[in-house]
Scaffold this motif. Structure first.
Motif, PDB file in Angstrom:
ATOM      1  N   THR A  16      10.308  55.519  87.956  1.00  0.00           N
ATOM      2  CA  THR A  16       9.169  54.760  88.132  1.00  0.00           C
ATOM      3  C   THR A  16       7.899  55.511  89.151  1.00  0.00           C
ATOM      4  OG1 THR A  16      10.095  53.699  90.181  1.00  0.00           O
ATOM      5  CG2 THR A  16      10.259  52.656  87.874  1.00  0.00           C
ATOM      6  N   GLY A  17       8.406  56.742  89.393  1.00  0.00           N
ATOM      7  CA  GLY A  17       7.292  57.563  90.259  1.00  0.00           C
ATOM      8  C   GLY A  17       7.252  57.325  91.629  1.00  0.00           C
ATOM      9  N   ARG A  18       8.075  56.282  92.348  1.00  0.00           N
ATOM     10  CA  ARG A  18       8.433  55.930  93.410  1.00  0.00           C
ATOM     11  C   ARG A  18       9.311  57.034  94.417  1.00  0.00           C
ATOM     12  NH1 ARG A  18       8.762  49.620  93.304  1.00  0.00           N
ATOM     13  NH2 ARG A  18       6.741  49.059  92.753  1.00  0.00           N
ATOM     14  N   GLY A  19       9.624  58.236  93.725  1.00  0.00           N
ATOM     15  CA  GLY A  19      10.531  59.050  94.423  1.00  0.00           C
ATOM     16  C   GLY A  19       9.800  59.878  95.309  1.00  0.00           C
ATOM     17  N   ASP A  20       9.860  61.284  95.127  1.00  0.00           N
ATOM     18  CA  ASP A  20       9.232  62.115  96.279  1.00  0.00           C
ATOM     19  C   ASP A  20       7.969  62.418  96.509  1.00  0.00           C
ATOM     20  OD1 ASP A  20       8.563  63.400  94.075  1.00  0.00           O
ATOM     21  OD2 ASP A  20      10.315  64.891  94.048  1.00  0.00           O
ATOM     22  N   GLY A  21       6.973  61.655  95.669  1.00  0.00           N
ATOM     23  CA  GLY A  21       5.668  61.755  95.600  1.00  0.00           C
ATOM     24  C   GLY A  21       4.996  62.463  94.583  1.00  0.00           C
ATOM     25  N   ASP A  22       5.902  63.476  94.057  1.00  0.00           N
ATOM     26  CA  ASP A  22       5.508  64.506  92.989  1.00  0.00           C
ATOM     27  C   ASP A  22       5.892  63.891  91.609  1.00  0.00           C
ATOM     28  OD1 ASP A  22       4.550  66.174  94.808  1.00  0.00           O
ATOM     29  OD2 ASP A  22       6.319  67.429  95.116  1.00  0.00           O
ATOM     30  N   SER A  23       6.786  62.759  91.588  1.00  0.00           N
ATOM     31  CA  SER A  23       7.199  62.502  90.391  1.00  0.00           C
ATOM     32  C   SER A  23       6.225  61.621  89.601  1.00  0.00           C
ATOM     33  CB  SER A  23       8.682  61.790  90.424  1.00  0.00           C
ATOM     34  OG  SER A  23       8.496  60.838  91.282  1.00  0.00           O
ATOM     35  N   LYS A  24       6.079  61.924  88.149  1.00  0.00           N
ATOM     36  CA  LYS A  24       5.040  61.133  87.396  1.00  0.00           C
ATOM     37  C   LYS A  24       5.803  59.873  86.950  1.00  0.00           C
ATOM     38  CE  LYS A  24       2.739  61.596  83.012  1.00  0.00           C
ATOM     39  NZ  LYS A  24       2.884  62.012  81.827  1.00  0.00           N
ATOM     40  N   PRO A  25       5.564  58.914  86.694  1.00  0.00           N
ATOM     41  CA  PRO A  25       6.132  57.615  86.385  1.00  0.00           C
ATOM     42  C   PRO A  25       6.491  57.812  84.813  1.00  0.00           C
ATOM     43  CG  PRO A  25       4.287  57.073  87.232  1.00  0.00           C
ATOM     44  CD  PRO A  25       4.291  58.223  87.442  1.00  0.00           C
ATOM     45  N   VAL A  26       7.540  57.847  84.367  1.00  0.00           N
ATOM     46  CA  VAL A  26       7.923  57.541  82.836  1.00  0.00           C
ATOM     47  C   VAL A  26       8.678  56.539  82.478  1.00  0.00           C
ATOM     48  CG1 VAL A  26       8.063  60.102  82.790  1.00  0.00           C
ATOM     49  CG2 VAL A  26      10.269  58.827  83.219  1.00  0.00           C
ATOM     50  N   ALA A  27       8.684  55.484  83.345  1.00  0.00           N
ATOM     51  CA  ALA A  27       9.287  54.255  82.932  1.00  0.00           C
ATOM     52  C   ALA A  27       8.661  53.113  83.791  1.00  0.00           C
ATOM     53  CB  ALA A  27      10.851  54.027  83.573  1.00  0.00           C
ATOM     54  N   GLY A  28       8.961  52.129  82.795  1.00  0.00           N
ATOM     55  CA  GLY A  28       7.879  50.568  83.367  1.00  0.00           C
ATOM     56  C   GLY A  28       9.101  49.968  84.339  1.00  0.00           C
ATOM     57  N   ILE A  29       8.381  49.339  85.292  1.00  0.00           N
ATOM     58  CA  ILE A  29       9.347  48.441  86.276  1.00  0.00           C
ATOM     59  C   ILE A  29       9.485  46.933  85.464  1.00  0.00           C
ATOM     60  CG2 ILE A  29       9.442  47.266  88.289  1.00  0.00           C
ATOM     61  CD1 ILE A  29       7.873  49.532  89.506  1.00  0.00           C
ATOM     62  N   VAL A  30      10.758  46.729  85.283  1.00  0.00           N
ATOM     63  CA  VAL A  30      11.286  45.158  84.815  1.00  0.00           C
ATOM     64  C   VAL A  30      11.611  44.491  85.956  1.00  0.00           C
ATOM     65  CG1 VAL A  30      12.728  43.993  83.330  1.00  0.00           C
ATOM     66  CG2 VAL A  30      11.397  46.151  82.413  1.00  0.00           C
ATOM     67  N   HIS A  31      12.809  45.133  86.842  1.00  0.00           N
ATOM     68  CA  HIS A  31      13.257  44.514  87.954  1.00  0.00           C
ATOM     69  C   HIS A  31      13.838  45.535  88.953  1.00  0.00           C
ATOM     70  CE1 HIS A  31      15.583  41.506  90.546  1.00  0.00           C
ATOM     71  NE2 HIS A  31      15.393  40.710  89.530  1.00  0.00           N
TER      72      HIS A  31
END
Length: 134
Positions: A90-105
């Motif tokens: 979801t891109g909430r990791g190290d700050g460098d990761s681009k989100p590739v997923a949507g948040i459902v829960h």
């Protein structure tokens, strides 16, 4: 007879590959510019096909609408890995990761004894992330 593969239709092959690669699936055929791509996960294959492939098979094919009736579920082994995988996708990791997923829960401790989270792949398919709570 045995279940050999699950086929997923994608509108965005490069992002779908990034998503399923981040889940630890091994890319064995195809790639970002290919109309068909294959991953392995143990004895099961995950197949990605573009919408153009579907239209080549059935010129009257249209993308499904409405609710999804199935999801894939990935055992992340540990509760910490559920949170880490969710953050990476979801891109909430190290700050460098681009989100590739949507948040459902968001990740939560489910009453049935698992750490659980649900994301959606680039095409809106639900993907469960889980691990047993210690």
């Amino acid at each position: 007879m045995k279940l050999d593969a699950i086929s997923i239709i994608t509108a965005d092959m490069p992002t779908a590959i990034a998503f399923y690669s981040a889940l630890g699936l091994e890319l064995v055929d195809g790639g970002p510019d290919a109309p068909h791509t294959e991953f392995t996960s143990g004895a099961l294959r995950i197949l990605l096909d573009t919408e153009a492939v579907m239209l080549g098979i059935d010129p009257e094919w249209t993308p499904p609408t409405g609710g999804h009736k199935m999801s894939l579920a990935f055992d992340c082994t540990t509760a910490e890995a559920v949170d880490e995988t969710f953050a990476q996708l979801t891109g909430r990791g190290d700050g460098d990761s681009k989100p590739v997923a949507g948040i459902v829960h968001e990740p939560w401790d489910a009453f049935w004894g698992q750490r659980y989270a649900v994301v959606s792949d680039p095409d809106g398919n639900k993907v469960d992330l889980f691990a047993a709570l210690d």
